[in-house]
Every structure is written in structure tokens, then in C-alpha cells.
Design a protein around this motif. Structure first.
Motif, PDB file in Angstrom:
ATOM      1  N   ASN A 155     -17.639 -10.641  28.786  1.00 24.05           N
ATOM      2  CA  ASN A 155     -17.121  -9.312  28.440  1.00 24.05           C
ATOM      3  C   ASN A 155     -15.630  -9.349  28.124  1.00 24.05           C
ATOM      4  N   SER A 213     -13.311  -2.916  25.743  1.00 25.13           N
ATOM      5  CA  SER A 213     -13.342  -3.262  27.160  1.00 25.13           C
ATOM      6  C   SER A 213     -14.173  -2.199  27.872  1.00 25.13           C
ATOM      7  N   THR A 214     -15.348  -2.585  28.331  1.00 20.32           N
ATOM      8  CA  THR A 214     -16.359  -1.617  28.761  1.00 20.32           C
ATOM      9  C   THR A 214     -16.402  -1.476  30.276  1.00 20.32           C
ATOM     10  N   HIS A 232     -17.823  -1.208  33.898  1.00 21.31           N
ATOM     11  CA  HIS A 232     -18.992  -1.760  34.573  1.00 21.31           C
ATOM     12  C   HIS A 232     -18.809  -1.623  36.077  1.00 21.31           C
ATOM     13  N   THR A 249     -12.836  -1.699  34.440  1.00 20.03           N
ATOM     14  CA  THR A 249     -12.793  -2.697  33.371  1.00 20.03           C
ATOM     15  C   THR A 249     -11.992  -3.880  33.876  1.00 20.03           C
ATOM     16  N   LEU A 295     -28.268  -5.781  25.892  1.00 25.05           N
ATOM     17  CA  LEU A 295     -27.078  -6.459  25.380  1.00 25.05           C
ATOM     18  C   LEU A 295     -27.448  -7.528  24.356  1.00 25.05           C
ATOM     19  N   CYS A 312     -18.379  -7.825  20.577  1.00 26.56           N
ATOM     20  CA  CYS A 312     -17.140  -7.391  21.225  1.00 26.56           C
ATOM     21  C   CYS A 312     -16.692  -6.020  20.713  1.00 26.56           C
ATOM     22  N   ALA A 358     -10.598 -11.925  28.667  1.00 25.34           N
ATOM     23  CA  ALA A 358     -12.052 -11.823  28.694  1.00 25.34           C
ATOM     24  C   ALA A 358     -12.564 -12.479  29.968  1.00 25.34           C
ATOM     25  N   GLY A 414     -18.870  -4.759  23.854  1.00 24.28           N
ATOM     26  CA  GLY A 414     -17.905  -5.299  24.817  1.00 24.28           C
ATOM     27  C   GLY A 414     -18.516  -6.293  25.781  1.00 24.28           C
ATOM     28  N   PHE A 415     -19.837  -6.446  25.740  1.00 22.66           N
ATOM     29  CA  PHE A 415     -20.570  -7.385  26.603  1.00 22.66           C
ATOM     30  C   PHE A 415     -21.580  -8.151  25.770  1.00 22.66           C
ATOM     31  N   LEU A 430     -22.849 -14.313  31.250  1.00 24.37           N
ATOM     32  CA  LEU A 430     -22.467 -12.998  30.758  1.00 24.37           C
ATOM     33  C   LEU A 430     -20.996 -13.020  30.353  1.00 24.37           C
ATOM     34  N   VAL A 482     -23.596  -1.576  33.303  1.00 20.80           N
ATOM     35  CA  VAL A 482     -22.593  -1.470  32.243  1.00 20.80           C
ATOM     36  C   VAL A 482     -22.721  -0.103  31.574  1.00 20.80           C
TER      37      VAL A 482
END
Length: 335
Positions: free
Chosen positions: A252, A267-268, A270, A212, A8, A35, A217, A39-40, A250, A230
Motif C-alpha cells: 500500500n 494513501s488509503t 485501513h 494511513t 484488490l 496505486c 509505501a 492504494g492497495f 500486500l 481497507v
């Protein structure tokens, strides 16, 4: 400055200042790129003191070690949108964009329950939803510390994070601040209890499934246990470990901001998994603590597609939506 810790990007806020410098503009652009593409990101030099983070973890460990009858003096209400107080193991089950009643029932009572307990804290000054506290006589000092930590996270959010994102998207400095005036945020203390390793390996228990976040955020503080994974931006469907890195926070993106940006921001997915078996564990997977701080837009604000995120070659995908209605829909599907 951007560097890579794990897979990341890492963004350094040390020289952000008041957001008016060329260095601040570069930091904003780096945040936007992270972003959009991942997304992270790991954030460093946020101004959130590590001592305060360590202290919050200490309080969290004390909280979850309390007898169940003491924790239940601050019970989470039946309504999902009243997201405050203590939830016991199995009370909350993640449901990734599922709203059908029967499907939700299958998730809540299925074979793979999320094996965790949590305590939810919001804006202490909110008139809409009040915090639910364990009585001071039963747990002296916790309320004061938790409220202060919430406010420290909020200060970083409004003084650096949201302005940096606005700068990076070529929006006015205070664009996102106008939609986040009411501090509709949530500090969550999470505890994943220890358990025999074989119950995780068999699938009888899980920690938290792929999902997600659904607000604007999230800031996440991890202990040293690990387990967060992730979805890989370069290889979707393959989850990569995101180890805890001392001195970082962290960050996201949530679904609400992805929708707001017409899917420009990511928006990932995880999840949290139990770490692999080790001989030294003696057949027991150790407990894990984490502390997410979820940021949400003001409930009465209606959002439309962000400027710069649509055009002739990128039509708007979504209708305008009220922030409160969106969040309540997502929360009620979770509880």
C-alpha cells in the motif's frame, strides 16, 4: 498480469526481469493504476521466499512469548523518532493526522486503546538510529534472522518495486531509487494478544484504528487470523475485509508518496478489527501476528511534486518538504 483476489488488484512480478522489457512496462503500468485507483494491491512472485516469511512469523511468536522483563531489555526510547526496540501494549496509539498536544493526549489515554505490542527493526548499518536488540544470550539467533529478512525485503524494494512504479509513471527507471539510497526503512513485528471477545465487542479494547501509513509505501505480511480492513475505493467510509492470501505480499501507498504525487496516488485508510465471534472460540478472540515493512525516503532529501502530477489544470497542492522532518513529525505524534 492483474487479477482480483478479494476486492484488490493482484500484480504478478514473475516476468519483470531487469525492468527493460515490454512485459515489465505493463507491470509498471498495472502497479501505477492500482496505486492511483485503490492504494492497495496484492503482489505475487516477488522473489521473497515464503519459507523466509514463515520463519519470520515463527521468530515473532517466540519473541512476544518471552517474559516481559526479557522483552524490556530492548526498550523503545522515549522519543518517537527513535523507532527501534520493544513497545509494550498501549505504548503506541495511532493518531490520524493529529498533532495538537491535548488531542494526542486524549487519544493515548482514551477509552479505546490499541491492544497490541511491537518490535521495531531498522537498517543495521545506520549511523543515525541504531537497532536495539534483546541480548544474544537471552534470544540467540533472532538478530541474524531479522536482519536477513529486512535485507530480503529491501532487495525486492530496490530491484523491482520502486523501478516498476517509476516505469508506470513514465519516470526514469532509477527515479525513486535516488531518493531511497540509505535504506531508511522499518521492519515491524506486531502482536495482537488474545483477549475475551466481549472486550472487543464493547469497545473497551481495539486492535488498531483507521489510519494511513505515513512513509513512501508498505509491504505487509499477514498471518491466517484476518481482521485487516481497507476503506472501499468505490464506497468511501465502508471498510472491506482484506483476507490473508497464501503466497502474496500486500502493498500500500503511504502519505508521503501521496503528497509527493500531488494526490495522484492514493494513501488509503485501513484498520485492524477483531474477527467476529465464533462458538468454537469459547469466548476468546485469538491472537494475531503481522509484519509490515515500511519504506521511507532518505532523511536528507527534499521532495517536490513529481513530474507529470501537476499542470495548468492540476496546480501543486503542497510546498517542498524534507523527508526527515516529515517523518519525525508523524512519529512524534504517535508516541
Amino acid at each position: 498480469m492483474v487479477q482480483l483476489l478479494s476486492s484488490l488488484p493482484t500484480i504478478d512480478f514473475a516476468r519483470f526481469g531487469d525492468g527493460s522489457s515490454e512485459e515489465a512496462r505493463k507491470i509498471g503500468q498495472q502497479l501505477f493504476t492500482a496505486c492511483r485507483d485503490v492504494g492497495f494491491a496484492y503482489l505475487i512472485n516477488t522473489g521473497i521466499p515464503q519459507g523466509q516469511v514463515d520463519g519470520m512469523f515463527n521468530w515473532s511468536a517466540k519473541l512476544f512469548a518471552l517474559p516481559i522483563e526479557t522483552k524490556m531489555k530492548a526498550p523503545h526510547p522515549p522519543e518517537g523518532w527513535k523507532h527501534r526496540g520493544y513497545s509494550g501494549i498501549g505504548r503506541e496509539q495511532v493518531s490520524q493526522m493529529v498533532f495538537d498536544t491535548e488531542e494526542l493526549k486524549a487519544i493515548r489515554y482514551g477509552k479505546f486503546p490499541d491492544f497490541k505490542e511491537s518490535f521495531e527493526i531498522g537498517n543495521e548499518s545506520s549511523k543515525r538510529v541504531q537497532n536495539i536488540w534483546i541480548p544474544e544470550d537471552n534470544f540467540p539467533g533472532f538478530r541474524t534472522y531479522a536482519v536477513n529478512f529486512y535485507n530480503i525485503c529491501r532487495e525486492f524494494q530496490v530491484s523491482k518495486l520502486l523501478p516498476a512504479l517509476a516505469i508506470g509513471m513514465d519516470l526514469p527507471f532509477d527515479f525513486f531509487l535516488r531518493y531511497h539510497e540509505d535504506a531508511e526503512n522499518q521492519l515491524r513485528l506486531l502482536h495482537y494478544p488474545e483477549a475475551p471477545t466481549d472486550v472487543f465487542e464493547s469497545g473497551e479494547k481495539g486492535r488498531i484504528g483507521a489510519h494511513t501509513d505515513f512513509g513512501t509505501a508498505t509491504l505487509l505480511f499477514q498471518d491466517d487470523c484476518g481482521g485487516l480492513e481497507v476503506d472501499s475505493p468505490s464506497d468511501p467510509g465502508v471498510f472491506m475485509p482484506v483476507p490473508p492470501v497464501p503466497g502474496t505480499v500486500l502493498f500500500n501507498i503511504g502519505d508521503f508518496l501521496m503528497r509527493w504525487s500531488n494526490d495522484t496516488l492514493k494513501s488509503t485508510l485501513h484498520r485492524v478489527r477483531a474477527p467476529p465471534r465464533k462458538e468454537s472460540d469459547n469466548g476468546v478472540t485469538k491472537e494475531r501476528f503481522s509484519i509490515p515493512y515500511f519504506m521511507g525516503a532518505d532523511r536528507d532529501k527534499t521532495i517536490e511534486c513529481l513530474p507529470g502530477c501537476f499542470g495548468p489544470d492540476k496546480p501543486k497542492k503542497y510546498e517542498p518538504i524534507n523527508a526527515g522532518e516529515y517523518v519525525e513529525m508523524r512519529l512524534n505524534a504517535t508516541y
